[in-house]
Structures are given as structure tokens and as C-alpha cells.
Design a protein around this motif. Structure first.
Motif, PDB file in Angstrom:
ATOM      1  N   ILE A   1      -4.861  -5.530  -4.632  1.00  0.00           N
ATOM      2  CA  ILE A   1      -4.895  -4.337  -3.871  1.00  0.00           C
ATOM      3  C   ILE A   1      -5.903  -3.279  -4.657  1.00  0.00           C
ATOM      4  CG2 ILE A   1      -3.308  -2.474  -3.499  1.00  0.00           C
ATOM      5  CD1 ILE A   1      -0.992  -4.070  -3.846  1.00  0.00           C
ATOM      6  N   TRP A   2      -6.683  -2.930  -3.600  1.00  0.00           N
ATOM      7  CA  TRP A   2      -8.064  -2.037  -4.095  1.00  0.00           C
ATOM      8  C   TRP A   2      -7.899  -0.989  -2.664  1.00  0.00           C
ATOM      9  CZ3 TRP A   2     -11.409  -2.773  -7.923  1.00  0.00           C
ATOM     10  CH2 TRP A   2     -11.073  -4.061  -8.662  1.00  0.00           C
ATOM     11  N   GLY A   3      -8.113   0.307  -3.312  1.00  0.00           N
ATOM     12  CA  GLY A   3      -7.852   1.435  -2.402  1.00  0.00           C
ATOM     13  C   GLY A   3      -6.727   1.379  -1.393  1.00  0.00           C
ATOM     14  N   GLY A   4      -5.610   0.838  -1.870  1.00  0.00           N
ATOM     15  CA  GLY A   4      -4.371   1.005  -1.089  1.00  0.00           C
ATOM     16  C   GLY A   4      -4.367  -0.040  -0.190  1.00  0.00           C
ATOM     17  N   LEU A   5      -5.173  -0.983   0.042  1.00  0.00           N
ATOM     18  CA  LEU A   5      -5.032  -2.062   0.993  1.00  0.00           C
ATOM     19  C   LEU A   5      -4.839  -3.480   0.302  1.00  0.00           C
ATOM     20  CD1 LEU A   5      -7.864  -1.231   3.447  1.00  0.00           C
ATOM     21  CD2 LEU A   5      -5.343  -0.726   3.513  1.00  0.00           C
ATOM     22  N   THR A   6      -3.952  -4.340   0.601  1.00  0.00           N
ATOM     23  CA  THR A   6      -3.891  -5.758   0.085  1.00  0.00           C
ATOM     24  C   THR A   6      -4.899  -6.627   0.612  1.00  0.00           C
ATOM     25  OG1 THR A   6      -2.443  -6.331   2.033  1.00  0.00           O
ATOM     26  CG2 THR A   6      -1.242  -5.120   0.443  1.00  0.00           C
ATOM     27  N   GLU A   7      -4.978  -7.658  -0.224  1.00  0.00           N
ATOM     28  CA  GLU A   7      -6.172  -8.775   0.353  1.00  0.00           C
ATOM     29  C   GLU A   7      -5.792  -9.163   1.749  1.00  0.00           C
ATOM     30  OE1 GLU A   7      -4.262 -12.721  -1.812  1.00  0.00           O
ATOM     31  OE2 GLU A   7      -4.131 -10.882  -3.035  1.00  0.00           O
ATOM     32  N   ASP A   8      -4.667  -9.185   2.330  1.00  0.00           N
ATOM     33  CA  ASP A   8      -4.572  -9.414   3.734  1.00  0.00           C
ATOM     34  C   ASP A   8      -5.087  -8.477   4.696  1.00  0.00           C
ATOM     35  OD1 ASP A   8      -3.502 -12.078   3.215  1.00  0.00           O
ATOM     36  OD2 ASP A   8      -1.439 -11.459   3.361  1.00  0.00           O
ATOM     37  N   GLU A   9      -4.983  -7.253   4.370  1.00  0.00           N
ATOM     38  CA  GLU A   9      -5.153  -5.919   5.160  1.00  0.00           C
ATOM     39  C   GLU A   9      -6.658  -5.760   4.939  1.00  0.00           C
ATOM     40  OE1 GLU A   9      -1.327  -3.230   4.623  1.00  0.00           O
ATOM     41  OE2 GLU A   9      -2.789  -3.273   3.026  1.00  0.00           O
ATOM     42  N   ARG A  10      -7.389  -6.228   3.617  1.00  0.00           N
ATOM     43  CA  ARG A  10      -8.834  -6.173   3.730  1.00  0.00           C
ATOM     44  C   ARG A  10      -9.569  -7.031   4.200  1.00  0.00           C
ATOM     45  NH1 ARG A  10      -7.604  -5.619  -1.603  1.00  0.00           N
ATOM     46  NH2 ARG A  10      -8.942  -7.165  -2.122  1.00  0.00           N
ATOM     47  N   ALA A  11      -8.918  -8.327   4.469  1.00  0.00           N
ATOM     48  CA  ALA A  11      -9.774  -9.359   5.117  1.00  0.00           C
ATOM     49  C   ALA A  11     -10.692  -9.011   6.258  1.00  0.00           C
ATOM     50  CB  ALA A  11      -8.762 -10.633   5.647  1.00  0.00           C
TER      51      ALA A  11
END
Length: 214
Positions: free
Chosen positions: A77-87
């Protein structure tokens, strides 16, 4: 997310560098605790919620997100986003256009520009009258490549202005006229008086060779 700044240099350039880390909400956390909080499994909703709550209070969450995108950090989680949300952000990174990054570039920051951002930079560099050598230095590219980019920008901008009925920029015309006048008034270079001047003897016979110009 980063818990310390003692990491090897990646060689990557970008506005999302490590300057922000001491201001992050997770700075100074125990590495094992940070691992549990910011790298949970996809089904560990409690840990995900805890991480997002901490990121929501972080004053540099945007810088954290940029850092993960530019360095290809797809896990955690980076910047409040999960890996799926950042994809989707990772997938669309070449087309991302952030004008704050473009402004940062012109303010002297060493920004790792996306393709879309570089196109905007080249257009503005042409409009500002940048020479190829200056653009080449700023983008860390060859002078010939920079010259080609400026020519493409000129064609694009001139065609756009003609389509929209925008009159030509009088300042650019004036600058071109000045360069032409300087070139005309400069004349041929004066030979150094300290060096002997030699003259090639021309054939005196009317049947002598005239060379390639004949």
C-alpha cells in the motif's frame, strides 16, 4: 510508504524522490510493524483499513504514490492505495499528464517525465524560444534529437494556430529577422593578419582545366 531513508540510490529520476520521507506518517515505524501494516494479504481487510487510515493522515501521501508509480513498486500500500487500486495507474503511466510535474521541470527539478508530459515540455520549450542545445541538456538527449523534437513542435503549433486563425507570433518573426541581419552584416571571416595568406594560381591558358564548376 517508507520507514527510513537509508536505501541505495535507484538511479531513477523523478519528482517523487525521497525528500518527502521524513515527513511521512509512517516514518520511524519498526520495519516489522510496517511490513505487517503496509504489505497485507488481499483478504486482510483489517490491516488494509489500518494502513489507509494512517495514509489518510499523511501530509505527503501524493509524493508516496508518485514514488511507487515511478519506481514500479506494484506490491503493498502506497499513498493510501492498494496494489489492485494502483494497477490502472501503473498501466497508464506513459499517458499520465501532471502539470505540476511539468512546472517542476521548468523550475529546475530533475523530473522523470512521462511521454505525455515530455510532449508538453517540448511544446513549451519551443514557445519559449529554447535552442536545441538547451533542450538536449534539460532532457538528457542528443542535440540532433532535441532539434527534431523542436521542429515537430513547430509544425504542430503552426498548424494548430492556422486552424484556429491565430496570427503568427511577431516576436518570433522579429527574432528571425535579427538573426538574418546579423548573418548578412557579419560578412566573411577576416583572415588572421599574423598568418600568411596564400592564393591559388589560376590557369592562364584558355584551354586550361576549369574544375568541377565547368
Amino acid at each position: 510508504m517508507r520507514t527510513n531513508h537509508q536505501v541505495p540510490a535507484t538511479g531513477l529520476r523523478g519528482i517523487a524522490d525521497t525528500f518527502w520521507q521524513p515527513d511521512s506518517a509512517c516514518y520511524g515505524m519498526d520495519p516489522e510493524d510496517a511490513e505487517d501494516v503496509f504489505f497485507p494479504t488481499r483478504r486482510d481487510h483489517e490491516a488494509i483499513a489500518e494502513a489507509k487510515e494512517l495514509c489518510g493522515m499523511c501530509p505527503v501521501a501524493r509524493e508516496c504514490l508518485n514514488f511507487s508509480l515511478e519506481n514500479g513498486l506494484t506490491d503493498g500500500i502506497w499513498g493510501g492505495l492498494t496494489e489492485d487500486e494502483r494497477a490502472p495507474w501503473h498501466k497508464g503511466l506513459p499517458d499520465r499528464l501532471d502539470y505540476s510535474r511539468v512546472i517542476a521541470f521548468f523550475n529546475g527539478r530533475d523530473v522523470h517525465l512521462t511521454e505525455a508530459e515530455r510532449d508538453i515540455v517540448v511544446d513549451h520549450a519551443y514557445a519559449r524560444g529554447w535552442r536545441p542545445a538547451r533542450l538536449a541538456t534539460a532532457l538528457s538527449i542528443g542535440t540532433k534529437h532535441a532539434r527534431d523534437l523542436l521542429r515537430k513542435a513547430e509544425i504542430k503549433i503552426v498548424d494548430r494556430d492556422l486552424t484556429l486563425g491565430v496570427p503568427p507570433n511577431p516576436y518570433k518573426k522579429k527574432a528571425k529577422r535579427k538573426r538574418k541581419r546579423r548573418a548578412r552584416t557579419a560578412g566573411p571571416a577576416t583572415p588572421n593578419s599574423s598568418q600568411p595568406v596564400t592564393h591559388t594560381a589560376m590557369p592562364t591558358s584558355s584551354h586550361g582545366p576549369l574544375g568541377k564548376a565547368a
